[in-house]
Scaffold this active site. Structure first.
Site, PDB file in Angstrom:
ATOM      1  N   GLY A  20       0.829  -1.210   0.000  1.00 54.04           N
ATOM      2  CA  GLY A  20       0.000   0.000   0.000  1.00 54.04           C
ATOM      3  C   GLY A  20       0.856   1.250   0.000  1.00 54.04           C
ATOM      4  O   GLY A  20       0.565   2.216   0.694  1.00 54.04           O
ATOM      5  N   ALA A  21       1.919   1.220  -0.822  1.00 51.46           N
ATOM      6  CA  ALA A  21       2.926   2.287  -0.735  1.00 51.46           C
ATOM      7  C   ALA A  21       2.645   3.438  -1.692  1.00 51.46           C
ATOM      8  O   ALA A  21       3.463   4.339  -1.797  1.00 51.46           O
ATOM      9  CB  ALA A  21       4.313   1.712  -1.011  1.00 51.46           C
ATOM     10  N   ASN A  22       1.489   3.404  -2.371  1.00 53.00           N
ATOM     11  CA  ASN A  22       1.240   4.504  -3.305  1.00 53.00           C
ATOM     12  C   ASN A  22       0.592   5.714  -2.638  1.00 53.00           C
ATOM     13  O   ASN A  22       0.473   6.765  -3.256  1.00 53.00           O
ATOM     14  CB  ASN A  22       0.383   4.038  -4.497  1.00 53.00           C
ATOM     15  CG  ASN A  22      -0.946   3.466  -4.061  1.00 53.00           C
ATOM     16  OD1 ASN A  22      -1.004   2.332  -3.603  1.00 53.00           O
ATOM     17  ND2 ASN A  22      -2.008   4.246  -4.171  1.00 53.00           N
ATOM     18  N   GLY A  24      -0.548   7.802   1.422  1.00 51.59           N
ATOM     19  CA  GLY A  24      -0.617   7.858   2.880  1.00 51.59           C
ATOM     20  C   GLY A  24       0.655   7.439   3.607  1.00 51.59           C
ATOM     21  O   GLY A  24       1.776   7.776   3.232  1.00 51.59           O
ATOM     22  N   ILE A  25       0.435   6.672   4.682  1.00 54.89           N
ATOM     23  CA  ILE A  25       1.526   6.249   5.564  1.00 54.89           C
ATOM     24  C   ILE A  25       2.574   5.443   4.792  1.00 54.89           C
ATOM     25  O   ILE A  25       3.787   5.639   4.959  1.00 54.89           O
ATOM     26  CB  ILE A  25       0.962   5.331   6.700  1.00 54.89           C
ATOM     27  CG1 ILE A  25      -0.222   5.982   7.431  1.00 54.89           C
ATOM     28  CG2 ILE A  25       2.055   4.893   7.653  1.00 54.89           C
ATOM     29  CD1 ILE A  25       0.080   7.225   8.169  1.00 54.89           C
ATOM     30  N   GLY A  26       2.105   4.536   3.951  1.00 55.47           N
ATOM     31  CA  GLY A  26       3.019   3.665   3.207  1.00 55.47           C
ATOM     32  C   GLY A  26       3.905   4.481   2.281  1.00 55.47           C
ATOM     33  O   GLY A  26       5.120   4.234   2.189  1.00 55.47           O
ATOM     34  N   SER A 159      -3.506  -0.186  14.675  1.00 50.94           N
ATOM     35  CA  SER A 159      -4.277   1.047  14.874  1.00 50.94           C
ATOM     36  C   SER A 159      -4.721   1.140  16.331  1.00 50.94           C
ATOM     37  O   SER A 159      -4.851   0.120  17.018  1.00 50.94           O
ATOM     38  CB  SER A 159      -5.514   0.989  13.976  1.00 50.94           C
ATOM     39  OG  SER A 159      -6.434   1.982  14.314  1.00 50.94           O
ATOM     40  N   TYR A 184     -13.335  -3.412  11.056  1.00 47.35           N
ATOM     41  CA  TYR A 184     -12.010  -2.769  10.982  1.00 47.35           C
ATOM     42  C   TYR A 184     -11.242  -2.983  12.288  1.00 47.35           C
ATOM     43  O   TYR A 184     -10.078  -3.394  12.292  1.00 47.35           O
ATOM     44  CB  TYR A 184     -12.169  -1.268  10.709  1.00 47.35           C
ATOM     45  CG  TYR A 184     -10.835  -0.542  10.637  1.00 47.35           C
ATOM     46  CD1 TYR A 184      -9.943  -0.780   9.598  1.00 47.35           C
ATOM     47  CD2 TYR A 184     -10.475   0.390  11.618  1.00 47.35           C
ATOM     48  CE1 TYR A 184      -8.719  -0.115   9.536  1.00 47.35           C
ATOM     49  CE2 TYR A 184      -9.259   1.062  11.562  1.00 47.35           C
ATOM     50  CZ  TYR A 184      -8.385   0.801  10.513  1.00 47.35           C
ATOM     51  OH  TYR A 184      -7.171   1.464  10.455  1.00 47.35           O
TER      52      TYR A 184
HETATM   53  N1  LIG Z   1      -4.740   7.172   8.624  1.00 44.94           N
HETATM   54  C1  LIG Z   1      -5.025   6.824   9.873  1.00 44.94           C
HETATM   55  O1  LIG Z   1      -5.516   7.625  10.675  1.00 44.94           O
HETATM   56  C2  LIG Z   1      -4.733   5.433  10.342  1.00 44.94           C
HETATM   57  C3  LIG Z   1      -4.965   5.144  11.695  1.00 44.94           C
HETATM   58  C4  LIG Z   1      -4.672   3.888  12.170  1.00 44.94           C
HETATM   59  C5  LIG Z   1      -4.138   2.939  11.327  1.00 44.94           C
HETATM   60  N2  LIG Z   1      -3.946   3.235  10.011  1.00 44.94           N
HETATM   61  C6  LIG Z   1      -3.396   2.184   9.169  1.00 44.94           C
HETATM   62  O2  LIG Z   1      -2.382   2.695   8.342  1.00 44.94           O
HETATM   63  C7  LIG Z   1      -2.272   1.880   7.170  1.00 44.94           C
HETATM   64  C8  LIG Z   1      -2.142   2.771   5.958  1.00 44.94           C
HETATM   65  O3  LIG Z   1      -3.357   3.487   5.778  1.00 44.94           O
HETATM   66  P1  LIG Z   1      -3.382   5.013   5.302  1.00 44.94           P
HETATM   67  O4  LIG Z   1      -3.973   5.780   6.402  1.00 44.94           O
HETATM   68  O5  LIG Z   1      -2.094   5.404   4.738  1.00 44.94           O
HETATM   69  O6  LIG Z   1      -4.518   4.930   4.173  1.00 44.94           O
HETATM   70  P2  LIG Z   1      -4.484   5.099   2.602  1.00 44.94           P
HETATM   71  O7  LIG Z   1      -3.903   6.407   2.200  1.00 44.94           O
HETATM   72  O8  LIG Z   1      -5.876   4.788   2.141  1.00 44.94           O
HETATM   73  O9  LIG Z   1      -3.485   3.962   2.135  1.00 44.94           O
HETATM   74  C9  LIG Z   1      -3.898   2.635   2.132  1.00 44.94           C
HETATM   75  C10 LIG Z   1      -3.101   1.911   1.066  1.00 44.94           C
HETATM   76  O10 LIG Z   1      -3.501   0.547   1.076  1.00 44.94           O
HETATM   77  C11 LIG Z   1      -3.716   0.161  -0.267  1.00 44.94           C
HETATM   78  N3  LIG Z   1      -4.610  -0.987  -0.376  1.00 44.94           N
HETATM   79  C12 LIG Z   1      -5.895  -1.086  -0.016  1.00 44.94           C
HETATM   80  N4  LIG Z   1      -6.371  -2.295  -0.337  1.00 44.94           N
HETATM   81  C13 LIG Z   1      -5.348  -2.971  -0.912  1.00 44.94           C
HETATM   82  C14 LIG Z   1      -5.216  -4.259  -1.484  1.00 44.94           C
HETATM   83  N5  LIG Z   1      -6.229  -5.103  -1.566  1.00 44.94           N
HETATM   84  N6  LIG Z   1      -4.018  -4.616  -1.975  1.00 44.94           N
HETATM   85  C15 LIG Z   1      -2.973  -3.767  -1.939  1.00 44.94           C
HETATM   86  N7  LIG Z   1      -3.044  -2.536  -1.445  1.00 44.94           N
HETATM   87  C16 LIG Z   1      -4.229  -2.143  -0.951  1.00 44.94           C
HETATM   88  C17 LIG Z   1      -4.272   1.385  -0.935  1.00 44.94           C
HETATM   89  O11 LIG Z   1      -4.180   1.271  -2.339  1.00 44.94           O
HETATM   90  P3  LIG Z   1      -5.174   2.090  -3.332  1.00 44.94           P
HETATM   91  O12 LIG Z   1      -4.630   3.491  -3.406  1.00 44.94           O
HETATM   92  O13 LIG Z   1      -5.066   1.354  -4.605  1.00 44.94           O
HETATM   93  O14 LIG Z   1      -6.532   2.062  -2.723  1.00 44.94           O
HETATM   94  C18 LIG Z   1      -3.366   2.438  -0.343  1.00 44.94           C
HETATM   95  O15 LIG Z   1      -2.150   2.485  -1.033  1.00 44.94           O
HETATM   96  C19 LIG Z   1      -3.492   0.973   7.178  1.00 44.94           C
HETATM   97  O16 LIG Z   1      -3.107  -0.307   7.627  1.00 44.94           O
HETATM   98  C20 LIG Z   1      -4.409   1.606   8.207  1.00 44.94           C
HETATM   99  O17 LIG Z   1      -5.255   0.675   8.827  1.00 44.94           O
HETATM  100  C21 LIG Z   1      -4.231   4.458   9.505  1.00 44.94           C
END
Ligand SMILES: NC(=O)c1ccc[n+]([C@@H]2O[C@H](COP(=O)([O-])OP(=O)(O)OC[C@H]3O[C@@H](n4cnc5c(N)ncnc54)[C@H](OP(=O)(O)O)[C@@H]3O)[C@@H](O)[C@H]2O)c1
Length: 324
Positions: A20-22, A24-26, A159, A184
């Site tokens: 998921g590196a495209n 957010g956090i990744g 989380s 979730y």
């Molecule tokens: N942001 C927060 O406040 C928060 C809080 C607690 C935990 N987290 C955790 O942090 C992690 C990163 O989330 P984020 O906040 O950075 O959200 P994000 O910007 O939505 O990033 C999520 C990434 O996961 C990818 N993804 C989703 N489904 C996938 C699949 N089936 N196969 C491969 N990649 C997939 C998405 O790809 P697409 O772009 O193609 O959809 C996107 O690159 C997650 O595990 C989340 O639970 C986030």
């Protein structure tokens, strides 16, 4: 003094794979690791988004780049859909064939609070299937490559939501009842149970592999748009209370610390040091007791192996037989 990414050591010669590196956090974690010399593999499910992220990363990570003997950051994309066991297997086959040691695996990709119960390609509830089972399978396949590295690390992104999670083996995939946030929370509790069980198994087997869990607090990424959209709970948190949340660069700090800092230890849980762990710089935080239950973790591991058909290899060679 608070930790900053400037404290990351030189990572030249190391390879990091981030799901998921495209965005957010990744994405932000990938930038920091590449900036500090690691070769970064952006594992993405959408090749176009992946290419855009790669171009952006190569520009951004070049600023302040510190790779030894390298003038520019190096990175590549790889196609990996965690909601498809076939996709994970295909990715693993290609990656294993390269015989490239894998120093850092970051299990980051995730989906949150999908409004309706959706399924993965293999019929798993999508949040449990992507967030937990997908990463469980990927990590299993990556064991040989991880053990090829000198100091392999697996970082699993959980989380704060794990606190309200529950592993109900009779409704593991919300078959009986589906509530978006509960699904979730459960998947994020599963992430933690997995990370801690991986740590325990690695230690018991005398492995060099270390497993660290982390959480970003509450960070302004695409996760809301990709999941619940604008329901009341998320509108409040990401609207009027926005000051309590972090930009994604800050949200990625616990992940980067867990992935690269020499002071991060196996079995730790890293989160932000600010008010209620909503945002801030990395520190060791406490997981809820239910996340540290070895019995539940072992059962979840066994069920995950059954569901995915993936049997984890040993995390270290067997001790040599001295009887002969
Ligand atoms: N942001 C927060 O406040 C928060 C809080 C607690 C935990 N987290 C955790 O942090 C992690 C990163 O989330 P984020 O906040 O950075 O959200 P994000 O910007 O939505 O990033 C999520 C990434 O996961 C990818 N993804 C989703 N489904 C996938 C699949 N089936 N196969 C491969 N990649 C997939 C998405 O790809 P697409 O772009 O193609 O959809 C996107 O690159 C997650 O595990 C989340 O639970 C986030």
């Amino acid at each position: 003094m608070s930790w900053t990414p400037a404290q990351i050591p030189n990572l030249s010669g190391k390879t990091a794979l981030i799901t998921g590196a495209n965005s957010g956090i990744g994405y932000q974690a990938a930038v920091e690791l590449a900036r500090h010399g690691a070769h970064v593999i952006l594992a993405v499910r959408d090749v176009h988004k992946g290419h855009d992220a790669l171009q952006k990363l190569l520009r951004e990570a070049a600023v302040g780049h510190v790779g030894q003997g390298l003038t520019r950051p190096t990175a590549e994309i790889a196609l990996l859909d965690l909601a498809s066991l076939a996709s994970i297997r295909n990715f693993a086959l290609g990656f294993n064939a390269r015989r490239l040691p894998l120093d850092i695996l970051i299990n980051n990709a995730g989906v949150m609070a999908l409004p309706t119960r959706q399924l993965t390609e293999d019929g798993f509830e999508r949040q449990f299937g992507t967030n937990h089972l997908g990463h469980f399978t990927l990590t299993g396949y990556m064991v040989p490559q991880l053990l090829g590295a000198e100091e392999p690390r697996v970082v699993t992104v959980s989380s704060l939501a794990h606190r309200n999670g529950k592993i109900d083996f009779d409704n593991l995939q919300s078959e009986r009842s589906y509530t978006p946030w509960k699904a979730y929370q459960n998947s994020k509790l599963a992430n933690l149970l997995f990370a801690f069980e991986l740590h325990r198994r690695a230690r018991a087997q005398g492995s060099k592999l270390i497993s660290i869990a982390c959480h970003p607090g509450i960070s302004r990424t695409q996760i809301v748009t990709n999941g619940p959209g604008s329901d009341l709970k998320t509108s409040i948190l990401f609207g009027p209370l926005k000051f309590l949340t972090s930009p994604d660069t800050e949200g990625a700090e616990p992940t980067v610390y867990a992935a690269a800092d020499p002071n991060a230890h196996s079995g730790e849980f890293i989160g932000p040091d600010g008010f209620l762990e909503f945002r801030g710089h990395p520190k060791v935080v406490r997981a809820r007791k239910k996340a540290c239950d070895p019995e539940v973790a072992q059962k979840l591991w066994a069920v995950s192996e059954q569901l995915t058909g993936l049997t984890f290899r040993r995390l270290a060679p067997l001790p040599t037989d001295t009887s002969s």
